[in-house]
Scaffold this active site. Structure first.
Site, PDB file in Angstrom:
ATOM      1  N   ASP A  60      22.768  12.478  73.306  1.00 33.38           N
ATOM      2  CA  ASP A  60      24.101  13.066  73.449  1.00 33.38           C
ATOM      3  C   ASP A  60      24.393  13.210  74.947  1.00 33.38           C
ATOM      4  O   ASP A  60      23.620  12.727  75.798  1.00 33.38           O
ATOM      5  CB  ASP A  60      24.234  14.381  72.654  1.00 33.38           C
ATOM      6  CG  ASP A  60      23.487  15.556  73.307  1.00 33.38           C
ATOM      7  OD1 ASP A  60      22.770  15.354  74.314  1.00 33.38           O
ATOM      8  OD2 ASP A  60      23.618  16.681  72.796  1.00 33.38           O
ATOM      9  N   CYS A 104      18.387  14.942  74.062  1.00 33.23           N
ATOM     10  CA  CYS A 104      19.545  15.828  74.181  1.00 33.23           C
ATOM     11  C   CYS A 104      19.169  16.875  75.229  1.00 33.23           C
ATOM     12  O   CYS A 104      18.190  16.686  75.966  1.00 33.23           O
ATOM     13  CB  CYS A 104      19.967  16.410  72.834  1.00 33.23           C
ATOM     14  SG  CYS A 104      18.857  17.596  72.066  1.00 33.23           S
ATOM     15  N   GLY A 105      19.903  17.963  75.302  1.00 31.85           N
ATOM     16  CA  GLY A 105      19.591  18.950  76.333  1.00 31.85           C
ATOM     17  C   GLY A 105      18.188  19.498  76.190  1.00 31.85           C
ATOM     18  O   GLY A 105      17.429  19.578  77.154  1.00 31.85           O
ATOM     19  N   THR A 106      17.845  19.875  74.981  1.00 32.27           N
ATOM     20  CA  THR A 106      16.515  20.447  74.712  1.00 32.27           C
ATOM     21  C   THR A 106      15.593  19.511  73.937  1.00 32.27           C
ATOM     22  O   THR A 106      14.384  19.749  73.872  1.00 32.27           O
ATOM     23  CB  THR A 106      16.651  21.721  73.853  1.00 32.27           C
ATOM     24  OG1 THR A 106      17.316  21.352  72.627  1.00 32.27           O
ATOM     25  CG2 THR A 106      17.448  22.794  74.568  1.00 32.27           C
ATOM     26  N   GLY A 107      16.165  18.512  73.278  1.00 30.32           N
ATOM     27  CA  GLY A 107      15.402  17.662  72.356  1.00 30.32           C
ATOM     28  C   GLY A 107      15.375  18.249  70.953  1.00 30.32           C
ATOM     29  O   GLY A 107      14.960  17.571  70.003  1.00 30.32           O
ATOM     30  N   GLY A 115      17.997  19.939  68.925  1.00 33.93           N
ATOM     31  CA  GLY A 115      19.075  19.645  67.973  1.00 33.93           C
ATOM     32  C   GLY A 115      18.967  18.233  67.428  1.00 33.93           C
ATOM     33  O   GLY A 115      19.070  18.003  66.213  1.00 33.93           O
ATOM     34  N   HIS A 118      -1.803  12.170  64.812  1.00 34.19           N
ATOM     35  CA  HIS A 118      -1.922  13.033  63.631  1.00 34.19           C
ATOM     36  C   HIS A 118      -0.694  13.002  62.719  1.00 34.19           C
ATOM     37  O   HIS A 118      -0.840  13.049  61.502  1.00 34.19           O
ATOM     38  CB  HIS A 118      -2.182  14.482  64.045  1.00 34.19           C
ATOM     39  CG  HIS A 118      -3.538  14.685  64.647  1.00 34.19           C
ATOM     40  ND1 HIS A 118      -4.074  15.924  64.895  1.00 34.19           N
ATOM     41  CD2 HIS A 118      -4.481  13.794  65.068  1.00 34.19           C
ATOM     42  CE1 HIS A 118      -5.286  15.799  65.426  1.00 34.19           C
ATOM     43  NE2 HIS A 118      -5.548  14.517  65.566  1.00 34.19           N
ATOM     44  N   ASN A 119       0.491  12.982  63.324  1.00 35.91           N
ATOM     45  CA  ASN A 119       1.732  13.044  62.515  1.00 35.91           C
ATOM     46  C   ASN A 119       2.365  11.672  62.295  1.00 35.91           C
ATOM     47  O   ASN A 119       3.342  11.568  61.559  1.00 35.91           O
ATOM     48  CB  ASN A 119       2.796  13.940  63.173  1.00 35.91           C
ATOM     49  CG  ASN A 119       2.244  15.230  63.746  1.00 35.91           C
ATOM     50  OD1 ASN A 119       2.477  15.551  64.918  1.00 35.91           O
ATOM     51  ND2 ASN A 119       1.500  15.976  62.955  1.00 35.91           N
ATOM     52  N   ARG A 132      17.209  18.707  79.887  1.00 33.36           N
ATOM     53  CA  ARG A 132      17.382  19.931  80.667  1.00 33.36           C
ATOM     54  C   ARG A 132      16.096  20.753  80.722  1.00 33.36           C
ATOM     55  O   ARG A 132      16.090  21.858  81.276  1.00 33.36           O
ATOM     56  CB  ARG A 132      18.515  20.763  80.055  1.00 33.36           C
ATOM     57  CG  ARG A 132      19.864  20.058  80.090  1.00 33.36           C
ATOM     58  CD  ARG A 132      20.928  20.812  79.312  1.00 33.36           C
ATOM     59  NE  ARG A 132      22.194  20.079  79.290  1.00 33.36           N
ATOM     60  CZ  ARG A 132      23.181  20.308  78.430  1.00 33.36           C
ATOM     61  NH1 ARG A 132      23.061  21.265  77.520  1.00 33.36           N
ATOM     62  NH2 ARG A 132      24.287  19.596  78.463  1.00 33.36           N
ATOM     63  N   HIS A 180      -5.391  12.595  57.775  1.00 42.51           N
ATOM     64  CA  HIS A 180      -4.000  12.922  58.141  1.00 42.51           C
ATOM     65  C   HIS A 180      -3.013  12.344  57.131  1.00 42.51           C
ATOM     66  O   HIS A 180      -1.912  12.865  56.968  1.00 42.51           O
ATOM     67  CB  HIS A 180      -3.674  12.401  59.535  1.00 42.51           C
ATOM     68  CG  HIS A 180      -4.543  13.006  60.588  1.00 42.51           C
ATOM     69  ND1 HIS A 180      -4.478  14.339  60.930  1.00 42.51           N
ATOM     70  CD2 HIS A 180      -5.542  12.469  61.342  1.00 42.51           C
ATOM     71  CE1 HIS A 180      -5.386  14.597  61.867  1.00 42.51           C
ATOM     72  NE2 HIS A 180      -6.045  13.481  62.120  1.00 42.51           N
TER      73      HIS A 180
HETATM   74  C1  RB5 Z   1      24.635  20.147  74.255  1.00 45.87           C
HETATM   75  O1  RB5 Z   1      25.238  21.060  75.101  1.00 45.87           O
HETATM   76  C2  RB5 Z   1      23.320  20.703  73.731  1.00 45.87           C
HETATM   77  O2  RB5 Z   1      23.580  21.715  72.814  1.00 45.87           O
HETATM   78  C3  RB5 Z   1      22.491  19.612  73.106  1.00 45.87           C
HETATM   79  O3  RB5 Z   1      22.278  18.603  74.035  1.00 45.87           O
HETATM   80  C4  RB5 Z   1      21.122  20.012  72.607  1.00 45.87           C
HETATM   81  O4  RB5 Z   1      20.395  20.689  73.579  1.00 45.87           O
HETATM   82  C5  RB5 Z   1      21.069  20.638  71.298  1.00 45.87           C
HETATM   83  O5  RB5 Z   1      20.003  20.934  70.743  1.00 45.87           O
END
Ligand code: RB5
Length: 148
Positions: free
Chosen positions: A7, A64-67, A69, A97-98, A108, A132
């Protein structure tokens, strides 16, 4: 071929991974996104997950920002085992393992250097099978249960 998707919060890392893999001769299929314009991560997770599930791509990488979502979304597709990884040890273990078939990274959260090391480690690791497999079979059983 490796499926790539992101994203707006992860597309710069996705593009760095693409450049890195292509420089090593690894073919990629890029499902976008390619700009900072706000988009919805489930759409990109689904495109990559479908490509891995169908066998068009052998594995996928989502950013994504955190991976987080984008991993939750990818894991909604039966047969997908998407793992959010932020260290090299987990990168190796989640393949061994997975048998994770999609790697998720947070642009981020981790720097590009660590992310590329995680990508290389994950792609080079191999599923260990043996005991496994019973656990992966149990995961499939959960997927195949009609819950409501
Ligand atoms: C987008 O702002 C952010 O919510 C998305 O990249 C992600 O971190 C969601 O889990």
């Amino acid at each position: 071929m490796i499926a790539l998707g992101a994203d707006h919060g992860g597309f710069q890392l996705k593009n760095a991974i693409k450049k890195h893999l292509e420089s090593k001769g690894i073919a990629c299929k890029d499902f976008g996104t390619n700009s900072k314009e706000s988009v919805d991560y489930p759409n990109f997770a689904l495109a990559v997950a479908k490509s891995v599930k169908s066998g068009e791509c052998s594995e996928g990488i989502l950013c994504c920002g955190t991976g987080i979502g984008i991993s939750i979304a990818a894991n909604k597709v039966p047969g997908i085992r998407a793992a959010v990884v932020g260290d090299v040890y987990s990168a190796k273990m989640t393949k061994e393992h997975n048998n994770s078939n999609i790697l998720c990274l947070g642009e981020r959260v981790i720097g590009e250097g660590l992310a590329l090391m995680i990508v290389d480690t994950w792609l080079e690791a191999n599923y260990a099978g043996a005991h496994h497999q019973k656990r992966l079979d149990l995961l499939a059983e959960i997927e195949n249960t009609k819950w409501c």
